[in-house]
Design a protein around this motif. Sequence first.
Motif, PDB file in Angstrom:
ATOM      1  N   HIS A 207       0.832  -1.210   0.000  1.00 47.08           N
ATOM      2  CA  HIS A 207       0.000   0.000   0.000  1.00 47.08           C
ATOM      3  C   HIS A 207       0.866   1.259   0.000  1.00 47.08           C
TER       4      HIS A 207
ATOM      5  N   GLU B  40      -7.602   7.030   0.119  1.00 49.52           N
ATOM      6  CA  GLU B  40      -8.249   5.755   0.461  1.00 49.52           C
ATOM      7  C   GLU B  40      -7.206   4.688   0.808  1.00 49.52           C
ATOM      8  N   THR B  41      -6.126   4.678   0.034  1.00 46.84           N
ATOM      9  CA  THR B  41      -5.084   3.691   0.323  1.00 46.84           C
ATOM     10  C   THR B  41      -4.439   3.952   1.678  1.00 46.84           C
TER      11      THR B  41
ATOM     12  N   ARG C   2      -5.895   5.273   4.327  1.00 45.76           N
ATOM     13  CA  ARG C   2      -6.803   4.801   5.370  1.00 45.76           C
ATOM     14  C   ARG C   2      -6.741   3.281   5.508  1.00 45.76           C
ATOM     15  N   ALA C   3      -6.725   2.600   4.378  1.00 50.50           N
ATOM     16  CA  ALA C   3      -6.614   1.138   4.437  1.00 50.50           C
ATOM     17  C   ALA C   3      -5.299   0.713   5.083  1.00 50.50           C
TER      18      ALA C   3
ATOM     19  N   ARG D  39      -5.531   0.975   8.848  1.00 47.66           N
ATOM     20  CA  ARG D  39      -6.293  -0.134   9.425  1.00 47.66           C
ATOM     21  C   ARG D  39      -5.433  -1.398   9.481  1.00 47.66           C
ATOM     22  N   GLU D  40      -4.691  -1.667   8.416  1.00 44.58           N
ATOM     23  CA  GLU D  40      -3.835  -2.843   8.404  1.00 44.58           C
ATOM     24  C   GLU D  40      -2.732  -2.730   9.450  1.00 44.58           C
TER      25      GLU D  40
ATOM     26  N   GLU E  50     -10.461  -4.786   1.115  1.00 48.09           N
ATOM     27  CA  GLU E  50      -9.077  -4.681   1.563  1.00 48.09           C
ATOM     28  C   GLU E  50      -8.299  -5.923   1.169  1.00 48.09           C
TER      29      GLU E  50
ATOM     30  N   ALA F 137     -14.062  -3.573   6.854  1.00 44.99           N
ATOM     31  CA  ALA F 137     -12.939  -3.461   5.922  1.00 44.99           C
ATOM     32  C   ALA F 137     -13.083  -2.285   4.970  1.00 44.99           C
TER      33      ALA F 137
END
Length: 397
Positions: free
Chosen positions: A205, A236-237, A239-240, A243-244, A297, A392
């Motif tokens: 990411h 968006e990437t 934020r992902a 989370r990861e 995700e 997700a």
Amino acid sequence: MTNRLRAWARDRPLAVDAGTAVALTLVDAAFLLLTPRELRPDQLWAALGWSVLCAAPVAIRRLAPWPAVGAAVATLAVPVLFSLAPTTQGLTFIVLTYTMAAHRPLRPASLAALLLWVPVVLANLVAPLDGVLNMGPGVLVLNNLLTASVAYAVGRAVQARRQTTRMLRERARIAEATQRSLTEQAVADERRRIARELHDVVAHHVSVMGVLATGARRVLRRDPDAADEAMATVEETGRATLRELRRLLDVLRMDAEPAAELTPQPGLTGIEALVEQVRDAGLPVTLRVDGTPGPMEDGVALTVYRIVQEALTNALKHAGRATALVRLTVTDGSLAVEVTDTGRGPTPAPDRIGHGLVGMRERVALYGGVLRTGPRPGGGFRVYARIPLESAGAVPA
């Protein structure tokens, strides 16, 4: 109630043994009272007093076993001197023989039995008492030897059972500790593997974000719309990625290991190729997809892929001649994966840990999903997992 009584008796041996001595005395008193008058001793109270004296060693049989043995042997002077043999005397010898055999090693127990019963045999031979049955010395000796043998054998059997019980409890404790250690090790190994894979996802990411940011900066002046679209994707990437990273911190329990190559991990698109590989290995597999998977995700897609991979691997190992079905179901808000086979399923082994099942459970729990595994009612094995997509940030179909 029974366990409490046993614990109370174990903590107060002197009180229990004193109660046993009183019970023996009461038994002798009952025999004396039930005996016909012409056969009773001339001095009843004196007989009861000697009975109490002969039962006294039982009260200290566990607190002071060897003095109890010596006191019991000393009471043999009562029948020799007074021609009176209280019933408690024989019962005391039996109880002490059992006690030494049940609570002492073989040599001390055998020595105690000899010290108790050799004087009895000698007394029977030298000064036998005249009783109602008028038995000869040989019968008396044989009767006493049989009584001593039975009491000693019962005591040794009880001790052997206690030792066996202790050994079984210790082995069960060691087996439980080993099982717990293996389970913890399996969970730790699987968490480290998941952490490495999440690390790869996060690194991918970040690499994508760097490329998009560079492209947006270069086209910002001549094509603002393209730059704006690229920065939205970066947002968006990012934020992902956060989370990861949070999930990575949740599963990481020890020092990080060297990372693998920064390449994307397999996802939903790789399941079809995986199914083809399993078909080539000899297991007929059918893939069915209900619904249209939307963007999700990479970690969720990787989890689904690993579940299918582990389930099909187990089917290849344990199912035998069978067929398998992989079914993906996409609904509003969740993604379900189900892998079933028609084989015989894995053989239960209490001393082995299912590392694959542990890994699947850890992966699904990481994304707030549920996992169910077990035999099917009609035969075969079933693996079912459902992962919510809202957490997700996926866009359902």
